[in-house]
Scaffold this active site. Structure first.
Site, PDB file in Angstrom:
ATOM      1  N   PRO A 128      13.415  -5.071  -2.130  1.00 57.75           N
ATOM      2  CA  PRO A 128      12.262  -4.621  -1.331  1.00 57.75           C
ATOM      3  C   PRO A 128      11.315  -5.743  -0.896  1.00 57.75           C
ATOM      4  O   PRO A 128      10.176  -5.796  -1.327  1.00 57.75           O
ATOM      5  CB  PRO A 128      11.566  -3.629  -2.255  1.00 57.75           C
ATOM      6  CG  PRO A 128      11.908  -4.105  -3.633  1.00 57.75           C
ATOM      7  CD  PRO A 128      13.252  -4.769  -3.548  1.00 57.75           C
ATOM      8  N   CYS A 129      11.786  -6.583  -0.010  1.00 57.52           N
ATOM      9  CA  CYS A 129      10.932  -7.660   0.476  1.00 57.52           C
ATOM     10  C   CYS A 129       9.795  -7.105   1.336  1.00 57.52           C
ATOM     11  O   CYS A 129       8.823  -7.810   1.582  1.00 57.52           O
ATOM     12  CB  CYS A 129      11.752  -8.669   1.272  1.00 57.52           C
ATOM     13  SG  CYS A 129      12.710  -7.945   2.605  1.00 57.52           S
TER      14      CYS A 129
END
Length: 163
Positions: A128-129
């Site tokens: 989850p950047c």
DNA sequence: CCACGGTGGTAGA
DNA sequence: TCTACCACCGTGG
């Protein structure tokens, strides 16, 4: 080995290595040809495709995935992998700043480099950047386009980022 | 609001 | 090697 992953947000394209899921591409007309879309997925890949699809749908619905496919992060350097692993610890709905990530991996001064590692993330959404923001709640950037970052954050309850 | 300096990691030559 | 990028961040106009 590539396989299309159909979701409510469009058709993602996943790439698998011997080790597991190694790349995930956002839906883009040019990325998934009609051929790839209808091609039979090899039997050996089906369990991973299934897990990837389920995990992706969960995130896109704002839920925590119950199970991930194996992730092959070997494309990255040691530094990048440590950043990516750190991001995996951020729960949906939560966010961290680039600086906090830098501190968490023990290199508080490498803030800017953390940004670079985020941009090199091969498996967006599942890694989850999009939950990494700049200091002061500013958006920062996103390799897949800022619209996606806003959409993902909105899905996870941050209404203020809606496009 | 903008400019700037201090940063660490990467890719390319 | 050296160099020129950067999804940063604080400080100071």
């Amino acid at each position: 080995m590539k396989a299309p992953i159909a979701t409510s947000e469009g058709i993602f394209l996943a790439e698998f290595s011997e080790e597991g899921l190694c790349f995930l591409h956002f839906p883009k007309a040019s990325e998934v040809s009609a051929k790839e879309e209808t091609a039979e997925v090899p039997a050996t890949l089906r369990p991973w495709v299934k897990l990837t699809t389920a995990a992706l749908k969960a995130v896109l619905a704002g839920r925590v995935p119950t199970e991930f496919p194996p992730l092959d992060l070997s494309a990255g350097t040691k530094f990048q992998q440590s950043v990516w692993r750190q991001m995996l610890k951020i729960a949906p709905g939560k966010t961290k700043s680039y600086g906090e990530i830098a501190k968490a991996i023990g290199k508080p001064a490498a803030v800017r480099a953390v940004g670079g590692a985020c941009g090199a993330n091969p498996i967006p959404v599942l890694v989850p950047c999009h939950r990494i923001l700049a200091a002061g709640g500013k958006l920062g950037g996103f390799s897949g386009g800022l619209d996606w970052k806003r959409r993902l954050l909105a899905i996870e309850g941050h209404a203020q980022y809606q496009a």
